[in-house]
Design an enzyme around this catalytic site. Structure first.
Site, PDB file in Angstrom:
ATOM      1  N   SER A 114       7.118  -0.714   4.544  1.00  0.00           N
ATOM      2  CA  SER A 114       8.043  -1.653   4.268  1.00  0.00           C
ATOM      3  C   SER A 114       9.166  -1.554   5.428  1.00  0.00           C
ATOM      4  O   SER A 114       8.789  -2.152   6.672  1.00  0.00           O
ATOM      5  CB  SER A 114       8.558  -1.288   3.718  1.00  0.00           C
ATOM      6  N   ASP A 173       1.880  -8.038  -3.363  1.00  0.00           N
ATOM      7  CA  ASP A 173       2.672  -7.521  -2.930  1.00  0.00           C
ATOM      8  C   ASP A 173       4.403  -8.333  -2.474  1.00  0.00           C
ATOM      9  O   ASP A 173       3.921  -9.928  -2.367  1.00  0.00           O
ATOM     10  CB  ASP A 173       2.331  -6.900  -1.760  1.00  0.00           C
ATOM     11  N   HIS A 192       3.857  -3.751  -3.442  1.00  0.00           N
ATOM     12  CA  HIS A 192       4.810  -2.829  -2.453  1.00  0.00           C
ATOM     13  C   HIS A 192       4.109  -1.606  -2.726  1.00  0.00           C
ATOM     14  O   HIS A 192       4.662  -0.542  -1.651  1.00  0.00           O
ATOM     15  CB  HIS A 192       5.840  -2.552  -2.786  1.00  0.00           C
TER      16      HIS A 192
END
Ligand SMILES: *[C@@H]1O[C@H](CO)[C@@H](O)[C@H](O)[C@H]1NC(C)=O
Ligand SMILES: *[C@@H]1O[C@H](CO)[C@@H](O)[C@H](O)[C@H]1NC(C)=O
Length: 415
Positions: free
Chosen positions: A187, A357, A390
């Site tokens: 991320s 995601d 995610h």
């Protein structure tokens, strides 16, 4: 699924995100939504033990704590797991640096069982593992002169992580090991690396990079909640918080989230799906463990900067909001762009992204890949995992088989 576990998952998804979202609106009690009822923690107390003691040594691995001072005075906590559980650490084990995302800290690499957690899998596979914790997270809430209770301590965005935290930690690991480093980011940890490489930073000390849930362009993060959150961050939020600490466990943030969740069209209950996408493979015990450790504070300015990326569709330095201020800081009326086409074409890269995601949307990943289209073909490995969202990339119970074994093979292939 029991309402409570749905609730926990929703909380989890939020935190994870990179974002800014939501929820307390549905809480019937006054406690923070981020704190499970059974856990009673004084969030202003410094943690009694570091990450090594709480999350590594308990599994029988050696672990060392270090402090790394950045060139702008922040003192960061860094952990080293020098060898696998079976021992046998020699002098030339290749170093790997793990960089977590926003609103969390380095413990995110250690939440599953030892057989499922990336940090320990790498150690057991012969790597010398280093874990970074960025400024403002619980073990890195320190500075040579600034006080974390004061706004000045929080006057930074991810530009500063690129300029100061990442180079300082990388330099430290490089000096300790005498070797070039494999990097793993998740991320925001991917954005930090990509921006650094685009600026020609770290290249001389990094051997390769594995980027999980890559975040560079964010314009397709099109969930109602994400969009409302991002809008708030480039709008009124700085008048609410100033450019100070964004503490997800504090009252101010909880009130802010309540107001966000009251926005028509924003469904804070189904937050998991609404924000991170449908994580396929999370373990409820791991989620509980996550909630005992996260989320962590970050600076409001950092979230504002991320929200600017959502708004503008380009990857730029922090926008001071008007031409004069930008000229003052950059000598130009608009903030300078990070040009990802400048990433050296022979830098070995492994990118893994998920079909579910909501943050690292496939269309934004496509834009990222387009900026890498001149990359040496044999130096760019791209993995698409249809079912992953995610959080699956760092906590998924299948991540070892699906992602981590591939990372180990990618690193080994370079030796
Ligand atoms: C925050 O930092 C910027 C430089 O990055 C500086 O221009 C500004 O005055 C600082 N603001 C505060 C309140 O310290
Ligand atoms: C979930 O986590 C618990 C506690 O670490 C563990 O005992 C269990 O095996 C895990 N389940 C899966 C499917 O990995």
């Amino acid at each position: 699924m029991a309402p409570n576990s749905l609730f926990n998952l929703a909380v989890l998804s939020f935190c994870y995100l990179i974002l800014f979202s939501p929820y307390q609106a549905l809480g019937s009690s006054t406690r923070s939504l981020f704190v499970p009822a059974e856990i009673n923690i004084d969030f202003n107390a410094p943690p009694p033990l570091g990450l090594c003691a709480t999350a590594v040594s308990i599994h029988g691995y050696k672990c060392q704590e270090f402090d790394v001072q950045t060139d702008d005075g922040y003192i960061l906590s860094v952990q080293r797991i020098p060898e696998g559980r079976a021992g046998g650490g020699g002098p030339n084990r290749p170093p790997v640096l793990l960089q977590h995302g926003v609103l969390v800290d380095g413990v995110t690499w250690l939440l599953n069982s030892p057989q499922q957690s990336l940090a320990l899998i790498l150690a057991d596979n012969g790597f010398d593992v280093w874990i970074s914790n960025i400024r403002g997270t619980r073990f890195s809430r320190r500075h040579v002169s600034l006080d974390p209770s004061k706004p000045q301590y929080w006057n930074w965005s991810w530009d500063d992580l690129v300029l100061h935290d990442l180079p300082s930690v990388t330099e430290f690991v490089f000096r300790q090991t005498g070797q070039k480093i494999h990097y793993v980011g998740h991320s925001l940890g991917t954005l930090m690396a990509l921006a650094s490489f685009a600026e020609g930073k770290l290249i001389d000390k990094i051997r390769s990079a594995a980027l999980l849930s890559p975040i560079a362009y964010l314009s397709h993060m099109n969930t109602a909640l994400g969009v409302v959150g991002a809008r708030a961050f480039v709008g009124e939020i700085t008048t609410m918080f100033g450019l100070a600490e964004f503490n997800p466990k504090g009252d101010a943030v909880n009130n802010f989230l309540k107001s966000l969740c009251a926005t028509p069209g924003v469904d804070c209950f189904d937050l998991l799906t609404a924000l991170t996408g449908k994580n396929c493979c999370l373990n409820a015990s791991t989620v509980d463990n996550f909630l005992k450790n996260e989320p962590q504070s970050t600076s409001t300015k950092n979230l504002v900067h991320l929200a600017q990326t959502v708004r503008d569709g380009v990857l730029s330095k922090y926008d001071y909001g008007n031409a004069n201020f930008n000229v003052e800081h950059y000598g130009e009326s608009k903030p300078p762009v990070y040009d990802l086409r400048k990433i050296p074409h022979d830098l070995p890269l492994f990118l893994s992204y998920g079909g579910q995601d909501a943050l690292s949307d496939g269309r934004d990943v496509a834009t990222l890949l387009d900026s890498l289209k001149l990359h040496d073909v044999d130096k760019l490995h791209v993995q698409y995992i249809k079912d992953y969202a995610h959080a699956d990339f760092i906590m998924g119970v299948t991540a070892k088989d699906v992602v981590y074994n591939q990372i180990v093979a990618f690193f080994r292939g370079l030796h």
